[in-house]
Design an enzyme around this catalytic site. Structure first.
Site, PDB file in Angstrom:
ATOM      1  CB  SER A  28      -1.015  -0.021   1.242  1.00  0.00           C
ATOM      2  OG  SER A  28      -1.590  -1.071   1.248  1.00  0.00           O
ATOM      3  CB  SER A  30       2.457   7.268  -3.240  1.00  0.00           C
ATOM      4  OG  SER A  30       3.730   7.159  -2.489  1.00  0.00           O
ATOM      5  CB  THR A  31       6.458   3.539  -3.717  1.00  0.00           C
ATOM      6  OG1 THR A  31       6.782   4.709  -2.998  1.00  0.00           O
ATOM      7  CG2 THR A  31       7.845   3.255  -4.646  1.00  0.00           C
ATOM      8  N   GLY A  85       6.033  -0.507   0.040  1.00  0.00           N
ATOM      9  CA  GLY A  85       6.915   0.543   0.246  1.00  0.00           C
ATOM     10  C   GLY A  85       7.134   0.572   1.631  1.00  0.00           C
ATOM     11  CB  ALA A  86       9.458   1.241   3.938  1.00  0.00           C
ATOM     12  CE  LYS A  97       5.303  -2.195   5.047  1.00  0.00           C
ATOM     13  NZ  LYS A  97       4.770  -1.106   3.934  1.00  0.00           N
ATOM     14  N   GLY A  98       3.887   2.009   7.971  1.00  0.00           N
ATOM     15  CA  GLY A  98       2.625   2.245   8.630  1.00  0.00           C
ATOM     16  C   GLY A  98       2.073   3.814   8.401  1.00  0.00           C
ATOM     17  N   GLY A  99       3.077   4.522   7.698  1.00  0.00           N
ATOM     18  CA  GLY A  99       2.806   5.950   7.443  1.00  0.00           C
ATOM     19  C   GLY A  99       1.322   6.200   6.726  1.00  0.00           C
ATOM     20  CD  GLU A 106       1.748  -1.798   4.238  1.00  0.00           C
ATOM     21  OE1 GLU A 106       2.150  -1.392   5.376  1.00  0.00           O
ATOM     22  OE2 GLU A 106       1.397  -0.905   3.242  1.00  0.00           O
TER      23      GLU A 106
HETATM   24  O1  DER Z   1       1.964   2.594   5.207  1.00  0.00           O
HETATM   25  C1  DER Z   1       2.760   1.961   4.627  1.00  0.00           C
HETATM   26  O2  DER Z   1       3.500   1.021   5.131  1.00  0.00           O
HETATM   27  C2  DER Z   1       3.290   2.339   3.235  1.00  0.00           C
HETATM   28  O3  DER Z   1       3.886   1.282   2.619  1.00  0.00           O
HETATM   29  C3  DER Z   1       3.792   3.209   3.237  1.00  0.00           C
HETATM   30  O4  DER Z   1       4.993   3.363   4.259  1.00  0.00           O
HETATM   31  C4  DER Z   1       4.818   3.563   1.981  1.00  0.00           C
HETATM   32  O5  DER Z   1       4.115   4.630   1.416  1.00  0.00           O
HETATM   33  P1  DER Z   1       4.840   5.584   0.329  1.00  0.00           P
HETATM   34  O6  DER Z   1       5.210   4.511  -0.784  1.00  0.00           O
HETATM   35  O7  DER Z   1       3.813   6.207  -0.231  1.00  0.00           O
HETATM   36  O8  DER Z   1       5.990   6.120   0.728  1.00  0.00           O
END
Ligand code: DER
Length: 231
Positions: A28, A30-31, A85-86, A97-99, A106
């Protein structure tokens, strides 16, 4: 710009690791959008016969919108490759993770995957967690327990444990699982194994956004399109 880096990392990770007949965990954020686009692009030219396992409502939408086969853990409990992503990656490729608030599914998908590949723009390529990511460690909790958990986390670990409030809805963020999130804001270097175990041991905590010793390789893309891979 960060987008060029995200695209470069996503394309490299997909081209190196996605192949015919796999069960693929789709992360999940944007990347991952660029990774799904790359997979769909390749799938158009030669049906890859993939089954894609989502990690959020967002991932479900991505899979469906790109004409990929949506699977589930019931029918595909063993995942060949997960891509995600991370928020930050340290020199041991441990992750925050978890932003995006999707850490619980995940982490489950990552734990069911034989390999986990992380894709990110180079801003996430760090040495020590907390250097670039300043929004704390996301923690998924049962809503009823948020107040005592805030107090216990701060008592045990210091720092500041904030309930994540929604931007486009009154009140707290509610996750895809119907839970709340606490972001634990910390200072300085931590013993992440100790932090993770301490938090997970508290009744009412469901999962943390600390992904320790789970990652096979991390792909960091730069604005010039170059990619650094760390294993
Ligand atoms: O929430 C998440 O773990 C997403 O993977 C996040 O951390 C990565 O989001 P981004 O690809 O938008 O930076």
């Amino acid at each position: 710009d960060a987008e060029a880096g995200k695209i470069a990392a996503a394309n490299r990770a997909v081209d190196e690791n996605i192949e015919q007949g796999q069960v693929v965990g789709i992360g999940s954020g944007s990347t991952i959008v660029f990774a799904v686009k790359r997979i769909a692009e390749r799938n158009k030219h030669a049906n890859l016969n993939l089954v894609c396992i989502p990690t959020s409502f967002q991932a479900r939408q991505l899979i469906a919108e790109h004409g990929l086969t949506l699977g589930s853990l019931e029918t595909s409990p063993v995942i060949n490759v997960a891509i995600d992503g991370a928020d930050e990656v340290d020199d041991n490729i441990n992750l925050i993770k978890g932003g995006g608030g999707c850490l619980m599914q995940e982490k489950i998908i990552a734990s069911c995957a034989k390999k986990l590949f992380i894709i990110a723009d180079n801003r996430k390529n760090s040495k020590v967690l907390g250097t670039t990511w300043k929004k704390g460690i996301p923690i998924e909790i049962l809503p009823m327990a948020y107040k005592p958990l805030q107090l216990k986390i701060m008592e045990l670990l210091g720092g500041n444990a904030q309930l994540r409030m929604a931007a486009r809805k009154a009140g707290p963020v509610v996750t895809d699982n119907g839970n709340f999130l606490i972001d634990w804001m910390f200072d300085g270097e931590q013993d992440w194994d100790h932090v993770n175990k301490t938090i997970l041991n508290l009744p009412g905590v469901i999962e943390t956004g600390l992904f320790l010793n789970m990652t096979t390789a991390a792909y960091f893309g730069s604005p010039d399109g170059s990619v650094v891979v760390r294993k």
